[in-house]
Design a protein around this motif. Structure first.
Motif, mmCIF file in Angstrom:
data_model
loop_
_atom_site.group_PDB
_atom_site.id
_atom_site.type_symbol
_atom_site.label_atom_id
_atom_site.label_comp_id
_atom_site.label_asym_id
_atom_site.label_seq_id
_atom_site.Cartn_x
_atom_site.Cartn_y
_atom_site.Cartn_z
ATOM 1 N N ALA A 98 15.348 2.355 8.689
ATOM 2 C CA ALA A 98 14.595 1.185 8.216
ATOM 3 C C ALA A 98 13.808 1.483 6.949
ATOM 4 N N GLY A 99 13.352 2.724 6.779
ATOM 5 C CA GLY A 99 12.505 3.068 5.628
ATOM 6 C C GLY A 99 11.035 2.868 5.954
ATOM 7 N N GLN A 100 10.177 3.685 5.371
ATOM 8 C CA GLN A 100 8.769 3.699 5.764
ATOM 9 C C GLN A 100 7.994 2.443 5.388
ATOM 10 N N ASP A 101 8.433 1.701 4.384
ATOM 11 C CA ASP A 101 7.683 0.524 3.950
ATOM 12 C C ASP A 101 8.107 -0.779 4.623
ATOM 13 N N ARG A 102 9.140 -0.721 5.410
ATOM 14 C CA ARG A 102 9.624 -1.939 6.076
ATOM 15 C C ARG A 102 8.631 -2.364 7.157
ATOM 16 N N GLY A 103 8.295 -3.640 7.175
ATOM 17 C CA GLY A 103 7.404 -4.163 8.201
ATOM 18 C C GLY A 103 8.049 -4.081 9.571
ATOM 19 N N CYS A 104 7.226 -3.912 10.585
ATOM 20 C CA CYS A 104 7.746 -3.849 11.942
ATOM 21 C C CYS A 104 6.681 -4.305 12.927
#
Length: 161
Positions: A32-38
């Protein structure tokens, strides 16, 4: 996810191992990558609700629960210094929590030079500070100064009332 399927009783065999579950989480966060909202289980006023924030929070939680397991077998160890420092925001291992006036939150980690402006201080190694504020060791195991009520308020504080 295999755990949910297993928990519902629709997946044959034993549940996934903690190692497999950890790997699934790490793979999903990396993809997902570290900056993707979750989705996150904490409020808006706490760490960012991103994959990177979730990974950091999981690391801190895992470190504290590892301490719990060590305590259970009678061999507690301090949290790894890098993890404790990251959990406490940053620093050199000896930190001061600066609590502003009653009714204002949250605590702000500061350097020793700023302690004159604080209404209360807690001194300890990063691991001790983290474990104290996670409720694993008594606050009194830290060197406390100033208004003790502020620490009680901080421990009871709900950032998202």
């Amino acid at each position: 996810m295999r755990v949910r399927t297993w928990a519902r009783g629709t997946s044959p065999g034993p549940p996934p191992s903690p190692r497999d579950l950890t790997q699934q989480l790490l793979d999903a966060l990396r993809e997902a990558g570290q900056d993707r909202g979750c989705w996150a289980w904490w409020g808006k006023s706490q760490p960012p609700r991103t994959c990177g924030g979730a990974a950091r929070r999981q690391l801190h939680e895992t470190a504290v629960h590892t301490y719990d397991a060590q305590l259970t077998v009678g061999a507690p160890q301090p949290l790894p210094e890098e993890v404790a420092l990251d959990s406490w925001l940053s620093g050199d291992g000896a930190r001061v929590a600066r609590l502003p006036s009653f009714g204002t939150m949250p605590a702000v980690p500061t350097t020793d030079e700023d302690t004159d402006a604080a209404d209360a201080t807690a001194r300890g190694m990063a691991s001790e500070l983290v474990l104290a504020f996670y409720g694993r060791i008594p606050l009194d195991s830290l060197k406390l100064g100033g208004n003790r009520r502020l620490f009680d308020q901080l421990v009871d504080w709900d950032p998202e009332p």
